[in-house]
Design an enzyme around this catalytic site. Structure first.
Site, PDB file in Angstrom:
ATOM      1  N   CYS A 114      35.762  40.309 -23.640  1.00 42.94           N
ATOM      2  CA  CYS A 114      36.426  39.741 -22.457  1.00 42.94           C
ATOM      3  C   CYS A 114      37.488  38.705 -22.818  1.00 42.94           C
ATOM      4  O   CYS A 114      38.314  38.342 -21.978  1.00 42.94           O
ATOM      5  CB  CYS A 114      35.397  39.124 -21.522  1.00 42.94           C
ATOM      6  N   HIS A 254      39.165  34.221 -16.720  1.00 47.10           N
ATOM      7  CA  HIS A 254      38.484  35.515 -16.815  1.00 47.10           C
ATOM      8  C   HIS A 254      37.635  35.689 -15.555  1.00 47.10           C
ATOM      9  O   HIS A 254      36.937  34.763 -15.132  1.00 47.10           O
ATOM     10  CB  HIS A 254      37.604  35.530 -18.067  1.00 47.10           C
ATOM     11  N   ASN A 284      34.034  42.519 -13.114  1.00 46.91           N
ATOM     12  CA  ASN A 284      34.439  42.083 -14.454  1.00 46.91           C
ATOM     13  C   ASN A 284      34.992  43.287 -15.221  1.00 46.91           C
ATOM     14  O   ASN A 284      34.233  44.157 -15.652  1.00 46.91           O
ATOM     15  CB  ASN A 284      33.221  41.480 -15.160  1.00 46.91           C
TER      16      ASN A 284
HETATM   17  N1  COA Z   1      20.059  42.541  -7.160  1.00 49.57           N
HETATM   18  C1  COA Z   1      18.954  41.910  -6.779  1.00 49.57           C
HETATM   19  N2  COA Z   1      18.244  41.113  -7.586  1.00 49.57           N
HETATM   20  C2  COA Z   1      18.670  40.976  -8.846  1.00 49.57           C
HETATM   21  C3  COA Z   1      19.832  41.618  -9.329  1.00 49.57           C
HETATM   22  C4  COA Z   1      20.515  42.431  -8.425  1.00 49.57           C
HETATM   23  N3  COA Z   1      21.640  43.083  -8.777  1.00 49.57           N
HETATM   24  N4  COA Z   1      20.020  41.272 -10.612  1.00 49.57           N
HETATM   25  C5  COA Z   1      19.032  40.441 -10.956  1.00 49.57           C
HETATM   26  N5  COA Z   1      18.212  40.256  -9.890  1.00 49.57           N
HETATM   27  C6  COA Z   1      17.010  39.464  -9.797  1.00 49.57           C
HETATM   28  C7  COA Z   1      16.401  39.183 -11.133  1.00 49.57           C
HETATM   29  O1  COA Z   1      15.608  40.262 -11.516  1.00 49.57           O
HETATM   30  C8  COA Z   1      15.594  37.940 -10.850  1.00 49.57           C
HETATM   31  O2  COA Z   1      14.390  38.340 -10.266  1.00 49.57           O
HETATM   32  P1  COA Z   1      13.007  37.673 -10.700  1.00 49.57           P
HETATM   33  O3  COA Z   1      13.180  36.205 -10.396  1.00 49.57           O
HETATM   34  O4  COA Z   1      12.010  38.361  -9.851  1.00 49.57           O
HETATM   35  O5  COA Z   1      12.886  37.954 -12.163  1.00 49.57           O
HETATM   36  C9  COA Z   1      16.402  37.227  -9.748  1.00 49.57           C
HETATM   37  O6  COA Z   1      17.343  38.188  -9.267  1.00 49.57           O
HETATM   38  C10 COA Z   1      17.148  35.995 -10.217  1.00 49.57           C
HETATM   39  O7  COA Z   1      17.728  36.244 -11.459  1.00 49.57           O
HETATM   40  P2  COA Z   1      18.631  35.162 -12.140  1.00 49.57           P
HETATM   41  O8  COA Z   1      18.977  35.633 -13.517  1.00 49.57           O
HETATM   42  O9  COA Z   1      18.072  33.811 -11.987  1.00 49.57           O
HETATM   43  O10 COA Z   1      19.916  35.197 -11.193  1.00 49.57           O
HETATM   44  P3  COA Z   1      21.214  34.360 -11.381  1.00 49.57           P
HETATM   45  O11 COA Z   1      21.415  33.477 -10.214  1.00 49.57           O
HETATM   46  O12 COA Z   1      21.314  33.741 -12.746  1.00 49.57           O
HETATM   47  O13 COA Z   1      22.330  35.484 -11.338  1.00 49.57           O
HETATM   48  C11 COA Z   1      23.690  36.767 -12.816  1.00 49.57           C
HETATM   49  C12 COA Z   1      22.291  36.553 -12.256  1.00 49.57           C
HETATM   50  C13 COA Z   1      23.634  37.911 -13.799  1.00 49.57           C
HETATM   51  C14 COA Z   1      24.604  37.131 -11.645  1.00 49.57           C
HETATM   52  C15 COA Z   1      24.185  35.467 -13.491  1.00 49.57           C
HETATM   53  O14 COA Z   1      23.223  35.005 -14.399  1.00 49.57           O
HETATM   54  C16 COA Z   1      25.477  35.657 -14.172  1.00 49.57           C
HETATM   55  O15 COA Z   1      26.487  35.910 -13.559  1.00 49.57           O
HETATM   56  N6  COA Z   1      25.515  35.507 -15.514  1.00 49.57           N
HETATM   57  C17 COA Z   1      26.725  35.699 -16.291  1.00 49.57           C
HETATM   58  C18 COA Z   1      26.962  37.166 -16.489  1.00 49.57           C
HETATM   59  C19 COA Z   1      28.342  37.463 -16.951  1.00 49.57           C
HETATM   60  O16 COA Z   1      29.289  37.044 -16.340  1.00 49.57           O
HETATM   61  N7  COA Z   1      28.467  38.217 -18.041  1.00 49.57           N
HETATM   62  C20 COA Z   1      29.697  38.611 -18.580  1.00 49.57           C
HETATM   63  C21 COA Z   1      30.352  37.478 -19.255  1.00 49.57           C
HETATM   64  S1  COA Z   1      31.849  37.984 -19.963  1.00 49.57           S
END
Ligand code: COA
Length: 347
Positions: A114, A254, A284
């Protein structure tokens, strides 16, 4: 005399097929409400019907070349940033070069996930500054959907496919990249990677039966590291350009997640309105997010001639990269094919 690499043309391309959050909720246990509230993403574009990393790149590049008023004969180097090449061999840049009929040019790929656009902008600008090239077609293009596990709700909702291209041209006017700050932490690869498919873990039938050919990610950890790295490297890039945040009109980050962008804005105490955000429509798209955002921001008049822009990115590697760019096409341009000298047309 200082030599710069002005951005004299730009363009973007996305696949025709749009996949909404509602459609994804028929594949995995998720909802439009969850995706929008956690990421800001409404929809993304996914390739179909013969589209590939290079077809997106070619479409974006054609627009960038038309805007710059250059033909294939005017370009002496083609660089593509991607982690999703058309093929392992040759470089996607060679396929882009061939499709566009750019016969008199070097061509190669760079891979920084990225962060690829800011890494590539730095490499391309350096090649112009050393005299190795005069006018470069640089395209950042990724088909992240190729590595997405459509049964993993943690990742499949986040990504999309797309390409953005720029034409960089040698000039003595201070336009284009003014500074950049690049970094990497290769010891944290497990946080965001595609484990199989290379020489380390080839795609044998056993491996193909596992999830290792897909992109895997530790979302929470990536979130925290991304915010911190983009803040620190943004400030480093500003310092290298001898500028401060007050000199920056627009931040083009980004586009991974709206909440990450909001967290950076808060930490840097920059109003969120100064950040250009279009993640809601594309998700993304890896290296392509920044040139796609630049293209849309320019079309909307958000960035204009003489606008100072801060770019910042984070991705697999881990890698991160920030840059200060002065937008604008110099009045005096290098000669283009069949013409002695061109004047800047009103952008
Ligand atoms: N729909 C519904 N629930 C989902 C889900 C989805 N698409 N994806 C994950 N969950 C669930 C998880 O399983 C978790 O459930 P649990 O508590 O029962 O285990 C719950 O949602 C919360 O997960 P959490 O990881 O705390 O959510 P979050 O607020 O951190 O958001 C992301 C998750 C992935 C959106 C966030 O961590 C994020 O954006 N991270 C960066 C990712 C990124 O940008 N990567 C590329 C970088 S270049």
């Amino acid at each position: 005399m200082a030599l710069y690499a002005a951005i004299v043309g730009w363009g973007m391309s996305v696949p025709t097929r749009v996949v909404t959050n509602a459609e994804l909720s028929t594949l995995v246990d998720t909802s439009d409400e969850w995706i929008q509230s956690r990421t800001g993403i409404r929809e993304r574009h996914i390739i179909s019907n013969g589209e590939s990393t290079s077809t997106l790149a070619v479409a974006a590049s054609r627009d960038a070349m038309a805007m710059a008023g250059v033909t294939a004969a005017d370009i002496d180097m083609v660089i593509v940033a991607t982690f999703t090449p058309d093929r392992p061999l040759p470089a996607t840049a060679c396929r882009v070069q061939a499709a566009l009929g750019i016969t008199n040019a070097a061509a190669f790929d760079i891979a920084a996930a990225c962060s690829g656009f800011v890494y590539g902008l730095t490499v391309a600008t350096s090649l112009i500054q050393t005299g190795a090239a005069k006018r470069i077609l640089f395209c950042a293009t990724d088909v992240v959907s190729h590595f997405v596990n459509w049964t993993d709700r943690n990742t499949c909702v986040l990504f999309g496919d797309g390409a953005g291209a720029v034409i960089l041209e040698a000039t003595d006017q201070p336009y284009g990249l003014l500074s950049s700050d690049l970094g990497a932490a290769g010891d944290r690869e497990e946080l965001l990677m595609v484990e199989a498919g290379g020489t380390c873990l080839p795609l044998t039938p056993d491996v193909l039966a596992t999830d290792k050919r897909f992109l895997t990610m530790n979302g929470r950890e990536i979130f925290k590291l991304a915010v911190r790295a983009m803040e620190v490297s943004s400030l480093a890039a500003l310092q290298k350009a001898n500028l401060s945040l007050a000199d920056i009109a627009v931040v083009v980050p980004h586009q991974a997640n709206r909440r990450i962008i909001e967290a950076i804005a808060e930490r840097m105490a920059v109003p969120i309105q100064q950040f250009y955000i279009n993640v809601e429509r594309y998700g993304n798209t890896s290296a392509a997010t920044i040139p796609m955002a630049l293209t849309e921001a320019a079309a909307e008049g958000v960035i204009q001639h003489d606008t100072n822009i801060l770019l910042t990115a984070f991705g697999g590697g881990l890698t991160w990269a920030s840059a200060v760019v002065r937008w604008g096409v110099p009045v005096q341009r290098l000669p283009v094919h069949g013409q002695a000298k061109t004047e800047r047309s009103a952008e």
